[in-house]
Scaffold this motif. Sequence first.
Motif, PDB file in Angstrom:
ATOM      1  N   LYS A 143       0.995  -1.313  -0.038  1.00 22.91           N
ATOM      2  CA  LYS A 143       0.169  -0.093   0.035  1.00 22.91           C
ATOM      3  C   LYS A 143       0.787   1.237  -0.093  1.00 22.91           C
ATOM      4  O   LYS A 143       0.336   2.242  -0.598  1.00 22.91           O
ATOM      5  N   HIS A 144       1.985   1.269   0.624  1.00 26.70           N
ATOM      6  CA  HIS A 144       2.880   2.531   0.870  1.00 26.70           C
ATOM      7  C   HIS A 144       3.849   2.638   0.077  1.00 26.70           C
ATOM      8  O   HIS A 144       4.422   3.641   0.152  1.00 26.70           O
ATOM      9  N   LEU A 145       4.535   1.576  -0.693  1.00 22.36           N
ATOM     10  CA  LEU A 145       5.864   1.741  -1.385  1.00 22.36           C
ATOM     11  C   LEU A 145       5.389   2.307  -2.702  1.00 22.36           C
ATOM     12  O   LEU A 145       4.375   2.036  -3.387  1.00 22.36           O
ATOM     13  N   ASP A 150      12.198   2.836  -9.473  1.00 19.84           N
ATOM     14  CA  ASP A 150      13.527   3.468  -9.016  1.00 19.84           C
ATOM     15  C   ASP A 150      13.454   4.761  -7.985  1.00 19.84           C
ATOM     16  O   ASP A 150      13.792   5.618  -7.735  1.00 19.84           O
ATOM     17  N   CYS A 151      12.134   4.711  -7.359  1.00 22.06           N
ATOM     18  CA  CYS A 151      11.503   5.800  -6.569  1.00 22.06           C
ATOM     19  C   CYS A 151      11.598   5.116  -4.982  1.00 22.06           C
ATOM     20  O   CYS A 151      10.969   4.013  -5.017  1.00 22.06           O
ATOM     21  N   ASP A 152      12.125   5.542  -4.166  1.00 20.36           N
ATOM     22  CA  ASP A 152      11.898   4.940  -2.834  1.00 20.36           C
ATOM     23  C   ASP A 152      10.963   5.837  -2.073  1.00 20.36           C
ATOM     24  O   ASP A 152      10.980   5.671  -0.561  1.00 20.36           O
ATOM     25  N   GLY A 153       9.959   6.466  -2.517  1.00 22.84           N
ATOM     26  CA  GLY A 153       9.103   7.206  -1.855  1.00 22.84           C
ATOM     27  C   GLY A 153       7.940   6.494  -0.867  1.00 22.84           C
ATOM     28  O   GLY A 153       7.940   5.170  -1.207  1.00 22.84           O
ATOM     29  N   THR A 154       7.357   7.093  -0.067  1.00 22.28           N
ATOM     30  CA  THR A 154       6.438   6.445   0.589  1.00 22.28           C
ATOM     31  C   THR A 154       5.098   7.361   0.198  1.00 22.28           C
ATOM     32  O   THR A 154       4.872   8.615  -0.016  1.00 22.28           O
ATOM     33  N   LEU A 155       4.011   6.586   0.086  1.00 25.17           N
ATOM     34  CA  LEU A 155       2.706   6.834  -0.505  1.00 25.17           C
ATOM     35  C   LEU A 155       1.974   7.117   0.990  1.00 25.17           C
ATOM     36  O   LEU A 155       1.527   6.253   1.833  1.00 25.17           O
ATOM     37  N   ALA A 156       1.137   8.539   0.653  1.00 22.32           N
ATOM     38  CA  ALA A 156       0.234   8.720   1.917  1.00 22.32           C
ATOM     39  C   ALA A 156      -0.881   9.669   1.278  1.00 22.32           C
ATOM     40  O   ALA A 156      -0.628  10.225   0.463  1.00 22.32           O
ATOM     41  N   PRO A 157      -2.115   9.555   2.120  1.00 22.54           N
ATOM     42  CA  PRO A 157      -3.252  10.329   1.383  1.00 22.54           C
ATOM     43  C   PRO A 157      -2.936  11.793   1.828  1.00 22.54           C
ATOM     44  O   PRO A 157      -2.310  12.112   2.820  1.00 22.54           O
ATOM     45  N   ASP A 163      -9.345   9.659  -1.939  1.00 22.93           N
ATOM     46  CA  ASP A 163      -9.440   8.643  -2.534  1.00 22.93           C
ATOM     47  C   ASP A 163      -8.247   8.049  -3.327  1.00 22.93           C
ATOM     48  O   ASP A 163      -8.254   7.262  -4.247  1.00 22.93           O
ATOM     49  N   HIS A 164      -7.065   8.517  -3.072  1.00 19.89           N
ATOM     50  CA  HIS A 164      -6.093   8.297  -3.503  1.00 19.89           C
ATOM     51  C   HIS A 164      -4.761   8.600  -2.522  1.00 19.89           C
ATOM     52  O   HIS A 164      -4.801   9.171  -1.607  1.00 19.89           O
ATOM     53  N   MET A 165      -3.478   8.287  -2.954  1.00 20.80           N
ATOM     54  CA  MET A 165      -2.065   8.610  -2.198  1.00 20.80           C
ATOM     55  C   MET A 165      -1.286   9.341  -3.113  1.00 20.80           C
ATOM     56  O   MET A 165      -1.140   9.076  -4.320  1.00 20.80           O
ATOM     57  N   GLU A 166      -0.192   9.917  -2.506  1.00 25.08           N
ATOM     58  CA  GLU A 166       0.893  10.653  -3.246  1.00 25.08           C
ATOM     59  C   GLU A 166       1.910  10.315  -2.562  1.00 25.08           C
ATOM     60  O   GLU A 166       2.322  10.034  -1.403  1.00 25.08           O
ATOM     61  N   CYS A 167       2.944  10.249  -3.339  1.00 21.97           N
ATOM     62  CA  CYS A 167       4.321   9.933  -3.079  1.00 21.97           C
ATOM     63  C   CYS A 167       5.142  10.833  -2.572  1.00 21.97           C
ATOM     64  O   CYS A 167       5.037  12.236  -3.097  1.00 21.97           O
ATOM     65  N   ASN A 168       5.607  10.918  -1.321  1.00 21.67           N
ATOM     66  CA  ASN A 168       6.515  12.026  -0.635  1.00 21.67           C
ATOM     67  C   ASN A 168       7.830  12.473  -1.283  1.00 21.67           C
ATOM     68  O   ASN A 168       8.550  13.358  -1.018  1.00 21.67           O
ATOM     69  N   TYR A 169       8.014  11.645  -2.493  1.00 22.55           N
ATOM     70  CA  TYR A 169       9.512  11.703  -2.937  1.00 22.55           C
ATOM     71  C   TYR A 169       9.268  12.435  -4.563  1.00 22.55           C
ATOM     72  O   TYR A 169       9.745  13.319  -4.870  1.00 22.55           O
ATOM     73  N   GLY A 171       5.952  12.463  -5.930  1.00 23.64           N
ATOM     74  CA  GLY A 171       4.826  13.257  -6.284  1.00 23.64           C
ATOM     75  C   GLY A 171       3.791  12.315  -7.032  1.00 23.64           C
ATOM     76  O   GLY A 171       2.814  12.712  -7.649  1.00 23.64           O
ATOM     77  N   ALA A 172       4.048  10.904  -7.416  1.00 24.76           N
ATOM     78  CA  ALA A 172       3.345  10.083  -8.290  1.00 24.76           C
ATOM     79  C   ALA A 172       2.063   9.885  -7.245  1.00 24.76           C
ATOM     80  O   ALA A 172       1.944   9.691  -5.977  1.00 24.76           O
ATOM     81  N   LEU A 173       0.969   9.854  -8.105  1.00 23.68           N
ATOM     82  CA  LEU A 173      -0.288   9.391  -7.566  1.00 23.68           C
ATOM     83  C   LEU A 173      -0.879   8.009  -7.730  1.00 23.68           C
ATOM     84  O   LEU A 173      -0.498   7.615  -8.833  1.00 23.68           O
ATOM     85  N   ARG A 174      -1.535   7.393  -6.731  1.00 17.81           N
ATOM     86  CA  ARG A 174      -2.210   6.334  -6.928  1.00 17.81           C
ATOM     87  C   ARG A 174      -3.589   6.108  -6.476  1.00 17.81           C
ATOM     88  O   ARG A 174      -3.702   6.457  -5.039  1.00 17.81           O
ATOM     89  N   SER A 175      -4.660   5.889  -7.039  1.00 13.38           N
ATOM     90  CA  SER A 175      -5.917   5.862  -6.454  1.00 13.38           C
ATOM     91  C   SER A 175      -6.252   4.531  -5.717  1.00 13.38           C
ATOM     92  O   SER A 175      -5.537   3.563  -5.694  1.00 13.38           O
ATOM     93  N   ASP A 176      -7.169   4.719  -4.908  1.00  7.69           N
ATOM     94  CA  ASP A 176      -7.444   3.377  -4.039  1.00  7.69           C
ATOM     95  C   ASP A 176      -7.729   2.400  -4.864  1.00  7.69           C
ATOM     96  O   ASP A 176      -7.749   1.209  -4.695  1.00  7.69           O
TER      97      ASP A 176
END
Length: 186
Positions: A143-145, A150-157, A163-169, A171-176
């Motif tokens: 859920k959170h990788l 090649d991005c080691d970011g963490t996804l958080a809403p 209804d989606h999460m954003e990468c803290n590194y 900026g990629a978005l992934r919907s629920d």
Amino acid sequence: RVNHSCIPNVARFDYVDAPGANNLTLHMRAMDHIAAGSELLQSYFPLSLSFKERRCRLQELYGFTCECARCNLELRRLGGAVDSAAGPRAEGSDEVEQMDGVDEHMEGSDNEVSESSVSSEWEEEEEDEAGGLAGQLAVFLLKHLCPKEDCDGTLAPPNPTADHMECNYCGALRSDTEFFQLLETA
């Protein structure tokens, strides 16, 4: 105050490279519901780091050995034991020196955590006294990788009702919906 855990409940988002007056703003985003009074925990390192890398870096840079549920589970899988009363281990201790070869045992030869390796690695874990922590950890990492290569970011809403999460590194978005589809195929 925010402390470290390899299973964090907040992710750090900063915008130091952004233009404008708010580029010094630091945001801590809840990765899921956090009960009132709970300690805020962030991972000092990318979630994708191996057990050996996390353990050695924490000892070297911060002078302590993490004993979170994830580290204890991974150490048990290696047949080791954690003495919680022992406190921080000194750099160069036997524990740190004995970490050679751990990554190969834990993750296979590539030493990287991927969505597919997380699923297959932890599926084999039997139910134990941790009450299925291995399965919960696999879902947490899936859920959170960040899914971007090649991005080691963490996804958080971005907020509690998103209804989606954003990468803290990156900026990629992934919907629920995308996450649930990934979960069904894992």
